[in-house]
Design a protein around this motif. Sequence first.
Motif, PDB file in Angstrom:
ATOM      1  N   ARG A 174       7.596  11.922  -3.000  1.00 38.49           N
ATOM      2  CA  ARG A 174       7.338  11.008  -1.892  1.00 38.49           C
ATOM      3  C   ARG A 174       6.141  10.125  -2.195  1.00 38.49           C
ATOM      4  O   ARG A 174       5.391  10.393  -3.136  1.00 38.49           O
ATOM      5  CB  ARG A 174       7.070  11.824  -0.630  1.00 38.49           C
ATOM      6  CG  ARG A 174       5.885  12.795  -0.810  1.00 38.49           C
ATOM      7  CD  ARG A 174       5.630  13.623   0.430  1.00 38.49           C
ATOM      8  NE  ARG A 174       4.563  14.593   0.259  1.00 38.49           N
ATOM      9  CZ  ARG A 174       3.266  14.327   0.448  1.00 38.49           C
ATOM     10  NH1 ARG A 174       2.864  13.126   0.765  1.00 38.49           N
ATOM     11  NH2 ARG A 174       2.368  15.273   0.275  1.00 38.49           N
ATOM     12  N   CYS A 175       5.945   9.138  -1.351  1.00 35.88           N
ATOM     13  CA  CYS A 175       4.734   8.339  -1.444  1.00 35.88           C
ATOM     14  C   CYS A 175       3.628   9.094  -0.708  1.00 35.88           C
ATOM     15  O   CYS A 175       3.874  10.138  -0.091  1.00 35.88           O
ATOM     16  CB  CYS A 175       4.946   6.948  -0.831  1.00 35.88           C
ATOM     17  SG  CYS A 175       5.121   6.970   0.968  1.00 35.88           S
ATOM     18  N   GLY A 176       2.407   8.588  -0.746  1.00 36.44           N
ATOM     19  CA  GLY A 176       1.284   9.276  -0.127  1.00 36.44           C
ATOM     20  C   GLY A 176       1.447   9.526   1.358  1.00 36.44           C
ATOM     21  O   GLY A 176       0.877  10.468   1.912  1.00 36.44           O
ATOM     22  N   MET A 177       2.238   8.690   2.027  1.00 39.47           N
ATOM     23  CA  MET A 177       2.410   8.834   3.480  1.00 39.47           C
ATOM     24  C   MET A 177       3.759   9.431   3.834  1.00 39.47           C
ATOM     25  O   MET A 177       4.152   9.428   5.002  1.00 39.47           O
ATOM     26  CB  MET A 177       2.332   7.466   4.152  1.00 39.47           C
ATOM     27  CG  MET A 177       1.258   6.573   3.654  1.00 39.47           C
ATOM     28  SD  MET A 177       1.926   4.897   3.473  1.00 39.47           S
ATOM     29  CE  MET A 177       0.498   4.070   2.788  1.00 39.47           C
ATOM     30  N   SER A 178       4.490   9.877   2.878  1.00 35.05           N
ATOM     31  CA  SER A 178       5.822  10.470   3.112  1.00 35.05           C
ATOM     32  C   SER A 178       6.826   9.497   3.720  1.00 35.05           C
ATOM     33  O   SER A 178       7.724   9.909   4.448  1.00 35.05           O
ATOM     34  CB  SER A 178       5.726  11.701   4.022  1.00 35.05           C
ATOM     35  OG  SER A 178       4.920  12.674   3.423  1.00 35.05           O
ATOM     36  N   MET A 179       6.653   8.219   3.421  1.00 35.88           N
ATOM     37  CA  MET A 179       7.625   7.256   3.959  1.00 35.88           C
ATOM     38  C   MET A 179       8.723   6.984   2.947  1.00 35.88           C
ATOM     39  O   MET A 179       9.892   6.846   3.296  1.00 35.88           O
ATOM     40  CB  MET A 179       6.918   5.969   4.351  1.00 35.88           C
ATOM     41  CG  MET A 179       6.032   6.164   5.575  1.00 35.88           C
ATOM     42  SD  MET A 179       4.911   4.800   5.816  1.00 35.88           S
ATOM     43  CE  MET A 179       6.056   3.552   6.362  1.00 35.88           C
ATOM     44  N   LEU A 180       8.336   6.869   1.697  1.00 36.12           N
ATOM     45  CA  LEU A 180       9.336   6.691   0.642  1.00 36.12           C
ATOM     46  C   LEU A 180       9.681   8.084   0.120  1.00 36.12           C
ATOM     47  O   LEU A 180       8.793   8.907  -0.082  1.00 36.12           O
ATOM     48  CB  LEU A 180       8.779   5.836  -0.496  1.00 36.12           C
ATOM     49  CG  LEU A 180       8.142   4.512  -0.086  1.00 36.12           C
ATOM     50  CD1 LEU A 180       7.612   3.804  -1.315  1.00 36.12           C
ATOM     51  CD2 LEU A 180       9.149   3.650   0.655  1.00 36.12           C
ATOM     52  N   ASP A 194       0.809  -1.226   0.000  1.00 37.82           N
ATOM     53  CA  ASP A 194       0.000   0.000   0.000  1.00 37.82           C
ATOM     54  C   ASP A 194       0.840   1.273   0.000  1.00 37.82           C
ATOM     55  O   ASP A 194       0.478   2.280  -0.598  1.00 37.82           O
ATOM     56  CB  ASP A 194      -0.896   0.050   1.242  1.00 37.82           C
ATOM     57  CG  ASP A 194      -2.043  -0.943   1.149  1.00 37.82           C
ATOM     58  OD1 ASP A 194      -2.245  -1.492   0.041  1.00 37.82           O
ATOM     59  OD2 ASP A 194      -2.719  -1.169   2.168  1.00 37.82           O
ATOM     60  N   CYS A 195       1.936   1.217   0.724  1.00 33.59           N
ATOM     61  CA  CYS A 195       2.769   2.400   0.924  1.00 33.59           C
ATOM     62  C   CYS A 195       3.078   3.143  -0.373  1.00 33.59           C
ATOM     63  O   CYS A 195       3.042   4.363  -0.418  1.00 33.59           O
ATOM     64  CB  CYS A 195       4.060   1.995   1.620  1.00 33.59           C
ATOM     65  SG  CYS A 195       5.128   3.373   2.023  1.00 33.59           S
ATOM     66  N   SER A 196       3.368   2.399  -1.414  1.00 31.49           N
ATOM     67  CA  SER A 196       3.847   3.064  -2.629  1.00 31.49           C
ATOM     68  C   SER A 196       2.748   3.317  -3.656  1.00 31.49           C
ATOM     69  O   SER A 196       3.038   3.624  -4.806  1.00 31.49           O
ATOM     70  CB  SER A 196       4.964   2.224  -3.257  1.00 31.49           C
ATOM     71  OG  SER A 196       4.477   0.937  -3.593  1.00 31.49           O
ATOM     72  N   GLU A 197       1.474   3.221  -3.233  1.00 31.12           N
ATOM     73  CA  GLU A 197       0.428   3.296  -4.258  1.00 31.12           C
ATOM     74  C   GLU A 197       0.195   4.691  -4.828  1.00 31.12           C
ATOM     75  O   GLU A 197      -0.450   4.840  -5.855  1.00 31.12           O
ATOM     76  CB  GLU A 197      -0.849   2.609  -3.770  1.00 31.12           C
ATOM     77  CG  GLU A 197      -1.912   3.492  -3.197  1.00 31.12           C
ATOM     78  CD  GLU A 197      -2.982   2.696  -2.461  1.00 31.12           C
ATOM     79  OE1 GLU A 197      -3.228   1.531  -2.818  1.00 31.12           O
ATOM     80  OE2 GLU A 197      -3.558   3.265  -1.521  1.00 31.12           O
TER      81      GLU A 197
HETATM   82 CU   LIG Z   1       4.126   5.202   1.864  1.00 27.83          CU
END
Ligand SMILES: [Cu+2]
Length: 141
Positions: free
Chosen positions: A111-117, A74-77
């Motif tokens: 970034r990814c949607g959650m700013s993790m990547l 999900d993280c990278s969607e």
């Molecule tokens: Cu993410």
Amino acid sequence: MTVAELGVTFVGAVAIVAELWYFLAPRRAGTTAVAAEGVQEVRITVKDGYTPDTIVVRAGTPVRLQFYRDETVDCSERVVFDAFGINRELPAFETTTIEFTPTAPGEFPFRCGMSMLKGRLVVEPADAPRRADPSPHEFHE
Ligand SMILES: [Cu+2]
């Protein structure tokens, strides 16, 4: 000096020069976009992050980023370029093309949607000299 001593000295000198070159040569980590047909195109693999995660382009020329998402996590969607108002879905195992033209030089995170990547787009001035691609070990710190 014996021949062996000369050899050791020579190898040492070469190592020192190589090291100086490595540290002092002007360079910038990342992948330089390949310009073809007036478009700067870069392919990015999305899997546990972005590869490459630093993309170097020039201002004033259209950029085409092709994100291939090689996972279902999900993280990278989504991928987001805040500075360019881009927020796109990346379907799994597909290539998503994102096109825009950076007008001003600077460093722009993506970034990814959650700013993790995280990754960054480095926009050089339109008249900057083109740099050679750095070796792959510089992609990740
Ligand atoms: Cu993410």
